[in-house]
Structures are given as C-alpha cells and as structure tokens.
Write a protein that holds these residues in place. Structure first.
Motif, PDB file in Angstrom:
ATOM      1  N   THR A 174       0.831  -1.191   0.000  1.00 57.97           N
ATOM      2  CA  THR A 174       0.000   0.000   0.000  1.00 57.97           C
ATOM      3  C   THR A 174       0.876   1.254   0.000  1.00 57.97           C
ATOM      4  OG1 THR A 174      -0.140  -0.068   2.411  1.00 57.97           O
ATOM      5  CG2 THR A 174      -1.916  -1.118   1.168  1.00 57.97           C
ATOM      6  N   TYR A 175       0.300   2.335  -0.532  1.00 58.43           N
ATOM      7  CA  TYR A 175       0.997   3.612  -0.577  1.00 58.43           C
ATOM      8  C   TYR A 175       1.234   4.123   0.852  1.00 58.43           C
ATOM      9  CZ  TYR A 175       2.208   8.326  -1.986  1.00 58.43           C
ATOM     10  OH  TYR A 175       2.873   9.499  -2.183  1.00 58.43           O
ATOM     11  N   PRO A 176       2.407   4.704   1.159  1.00 55.63           N
ATOM     12  CA  PRO A 176       3.440   5.197   0.246  1.00 55.63           C
ATOM     13  C   PRO A 176       4.603   4.237  -0.025  1.00 55.63           C
ATOM     14  CG  PRO A 176       3.842   6.074   2.423  1.00 55.63           C
ATOM     15  CD  PRO A 176       2.613   5.240   2.543  1.00 55.63           C
ATOM     16  N   PHE A 177       4.491   2.974   0.399  1.00 56.41           N
ATOM     17  CA  PHE A 177       5.575   2.023   0.124  1.00 56.41           C
ATOM     18  C   PHE A 177       5.379   1.304  -1.197  1.00 56.41           C
ATOM     19  CE2 PHE A 177       5.561   2.739   4.675  1.00 56.41           C
ATOM     20  CZ  PHE A 177       6.904   2.933   4.943  1.00 56.41           C
ATOM     21  N   GLY A 178       4.164   1.282  -1.693  1.00 55.78           N
ATOM     22  CA  GLY A 178       3.825   0.710  -2.987  1.00 55.78           C
ATOM     23  C   GLY A 178       2.706   1.517  -3.608  1.00 55.78           C
ATOM     24  N   LEU A 179       2.064   0.953  -4.627  1.00 57.19           N
ATOM     25  CA  LEU A 179       1.074   1.700  -5.384  1.00 57.19           C
ATOM     26  C   LEU A 179      -0.360   1.419  -4.966  1.00 57.19           C
ATOM     27  CD1 LEU A 179       2.622   1.235  -8.960  1.00 57.19           C
ATOM     28  CD2 LEU A 179       2.961   3.133  -7.361  1.00 57.19           C
ATOM     29  N   ASN A 218      12.187   8.662  11.796  1.00 50.84           N
ATOM     30  CA  ASN A 218      10.788   9.095  11.819  1.00 50.84           C
ATOM     31  C   ASN A 218       9.819   7.925  11.599  1.00 50.84           C
ATOM     32  OD1 ASN A 218      11.266  11.882  12.298  1.00 50.84           O
ATOM     33  ND2 ASN A 218      11.894  12.112  10.161  1.00 50.84           N
ATOM     34  N   GLU A 219       8.540   8.240  11.750  1.00 50.33           N
ATOM     35  CA  GLU A 219       7.505   7.205  11.798  1.00 50.33           C
ATOM     36  C   GLU A 219       7.547   6.236  10.621  1.00 50.33           C
ATOM     37  OE1 GLU A 219       2.591   6.932  11.584  1.00 50.33           O
ATOM     38  OE2 GLU A 219       3.640   8.861  11.446  1.00 50.33           O
ATOM     39  N   LEU A 220       7.521   6.756   9.408  1.00 51.31           N
ATOM     40  CA  LEU A 220       7.524   5.896   8.228  1.00 51.31           C
ATOM     41  C   LEU A 220       8.937   5.458   7.853  1.00 51.31           C
ATOM     42  CD1 LEU A 220       4.889   7.736   5.984  1.00 51.31           C
ATOM     43  CD2 LEU A 220       4.570   5.666   7.358  1.00 51.31           C
ATOM     44  N   ALA A 264       9.587   0.077   5.947  1.00 51.74           N
ATOM     45  CA  ALA A 264      10.795   0.714   5.414  1.00 51.74           C
ATOM     46  C   ALA A 264      11.978  -0.237   5.522  1.00 51.74           C
ATOM     47  CB  ALA A 264      11.072   2.017   6.153  1.00 51.74           C
ATOM     48  N   HIS A 265      12.109  -0.920   6.650  1.00 49.07           N
ATOM     49  CA  HIS A 265      13.233  -1.850   6.823  1.00 49.07           C
ATOM     50  C   HIS A 265      13.132  -3.041   5.879  1.00 49.07           C
ATOM     51  CE1 HIS A 265      15.432  -0.052  10.169  1.00 49.07           C
ATOM     52  NE2 HIS A 265      14.269   0.329  10.655  1.00 49.07           N
ATOM     53  N   GLN A 266      11.934  -3.369   5.444  1.00 47.42           N
ATOM     54  CA  GLN A 266      11.795  -4.435   4.445  1.00 47.42           C
ATOM     55  C   GLN A 266      12.388  -4.030   3.098  1.00 47.42           C
ATOM     56  OE1 GLN A 266       7.567  -5.176   4.534  1.00 47.42           O
ATOM     57  NE2 GLN A 266       7.704  -6.589   6.268  1.00 47.42           N
TER      58      GLN A 266
END
Length: 309
Positions: free
Chosen positions: A207-212, A244-246, A252-254
C-alpha cells in the motif's frame, strides 16, 4: 523697430520661473519613482537572499526562501529545492546559495513547515492519503503547491522560463520521486531525488506510500513515471538509521537496512517494471562516493543535471 519688437513679444509665451533647490529635489524624486514603476519586474531590485510568503493556492501559506544572482534576468534558470525532514528551508537555501551565485541560476526553497504539514504522510508522501488510507483532496496536498508557486515567482520576477529543475534531499528526495509519479505533466525538465529515506516501489503488492496500492493514480501514471527524467542520487555512505515514523517503520526496513540499500532496491524494481512493460527506463542512477546523509555534500553533484542543456 522698437514698436515691432514689442508687438512680437506680446505674443511670446513667458519663460518659466527657475525651480528652487527644494522643488528640484521633489521633481527628480517624482521622475525616479515614475522610472522605477515603468521598469519590467525583473529589473527591480531583488536581494541576493530573501524570503516571501506564497498563499495563492488552496492549502496553507508557505514561505519561499530564495537566492537570486545579481546577473539574473528573464531567462535565468530556476531550481526548486525541497528540504529534508527538519523542513529547514533557510539552511537549504544557504547551502545552495554559493552554487546559485557561481552558476548564475535562481534557487527557490519551499518551506513545508511542521505546523502545516506535521507528519511524513503530509510531507514526504505528499499528503495524498491519510494514515488510515483515505484519499485527501488533491488541491490541498503539498504536491499541489509547486506549479502555482513557480507561476507566482515568474510573475513576481518577470521570468520567461517555461520549465524548472526540481531537487530534494532526504525527506525532500522522497517528496520528489513521488511528485513525479503523481504529476508527470508538471513542468520540471529534470527531477533529482537525493537520499530518500524510503521509497514508493512500482508494484501493487504494497500500500501507498511504500507501494502503489490505494494510491489515486491515472492508468498511465506508472508508464509516464518510468519515462520521466528522474535522477536518483545515492550516497554510498548513507548507511545509518532514519528515525521518523515511516522512515523507521517495519515496511521501510523491508526495503533495506539503510537509505543506500533501499535506493538500490528501488532502482532495480524500476528496471524490472520497465522491462516487464516494454518501456525504456529514462531514469538515471548516480552513486556519490565517500558521502553520507548530507545535502551540503550532495548538492554539488546535482549540478551537471540541473544546468541548462
């Protein structure tokens, strides 16, 4: 003969009385004001460094910190800079100032303050969706300030430029690569994302913001994104954690243990997606050696891409 001269003088206009010194001062001051008012906008005085407030858009007022070389004119190059997580637009303007003076281009640095854009959802991710996944109105997203801000400066300065360069570092780099995704029609001629803390990968499994997934995108948005002139700049010593949070989240670590690793994975994903779609990826990967998470050290490496071609 004397009588004829008197007749001629009777129809002559009287000579004006000489102006006294105070009257002369007022006269020349008035002429100077009229002259300045008649000058084109770019000829009026601009400080080399300064700030003004822009509020001609649907979102909250933003401050714009600028650097304007003394030689600047209607055709001078314009570069818009997006600061990192501290939103320290004044520092970023100062870090870019010597480059602007030496290379004779104008810098506009956007201050997306924490008061108005408090989280990474509002800033790095553009204010597109809420943490709950609700789509926000496009007109109030921070992404929507860039184009009217550009037009406003053109009017203030008297610029003839039709395009601008776009650069962002850290959170600003996250802003830039997502801005290009959502606004491929914008008038940037090059967009540089330097050391983003985390990335929007071009797939729908996240899901956004890590994907579309969940992002309000046009059907051809990804294709236009991959065809855009985007430069990804990564510092090979940017290996420390983000806080920060995200940026420091599990998702993010993935993407990788560091900004540098995440960036390499992002570029690889773009290559794979472009190949799958049969599109030639128009992005450029620039690895900056012996540099960490520092805009001061990254900015000069952006210059070959930002100068007029």
């Amino acid at each position: 003969m004397q009588r004829n001269q008197n007749r001629l003088c009777a129809v002559c206009l009287p000579l004006p009385r000489p102006l006294r010194i105070p009257q002369l001062a007022w006269f020349f001051a008035a002429m100077a004001l009229l002259y300045v008012a008649a000058l084109p906008a770019q000829a009026q005085a601009w400080d080399a460094k300064g700030v003004y407030t822009f509020d001609q858009w649907a979102g909250p007022p933003v401050r714009v910190f600028y650097s304007v070389p003394p030689e600047a004119g209607p055709d001078t190059r314009i570069v818009i800079v997006i600061p990192g997580a501290r939103r320290n637009a004044d520092d970023y303007r100062d870090q870019w100032h010597h480059l602007a003076m030496a290379n004779k281009f104008i810098v506009l640095t956007l201050e997306g303050s924490v008061d108005n854009f408090p989280t990474e959802w509002d800033y790095n991710a553009g204010g597109v969706v809420s943490p709950e996944g609700d789509v926000k109105p496009e007109e109030t997203r921070i992404f929507s300030v860039i184009e009217p801000m550009f037009d406003d400066f053109k009017k203030r300065f008297g610029s003839n430029r039709e395009t601008y360069g776009l650069y962002g570092h850290s959170a600003g780099g996250g802003f830039v690569h997502r801005y290009v995704l959502f606004h491929p029609e914008a008038r940037f001629d090059v967009a540089i994302a330097a050391n983003p803390a985390f990335f929007t990968i071009p797939n729908t499994s996240e899901t956004y913001p890590f994907g579309l997934s969940g992002a309000p995108l046009a059907d051809d948005a990804v294709d236009r994104w991959l065809k855009s002139r985007l430069v990804l700049m990564l510092a090979d010593r940017d290996t420390g954690p983000r806080g920060n949070e995200l940026s420091d989240s599990q998702r993010a670590h993935q993407q990788g243990p560091s900004v540098f690793a995440r960036g390499l994975g992002f570029f690889h994903a773009a290559l794979v997606t472009a190949d799958t779609k049969g599109i030639e990826l128009n992005w450029k990967l620039e690895i900056v050696h012996d540099v960490g998470h520092s805009n001061t050290n990254m900015a000069s490496y952006a210059m070959p891409y930002l100068m007029d071609r």
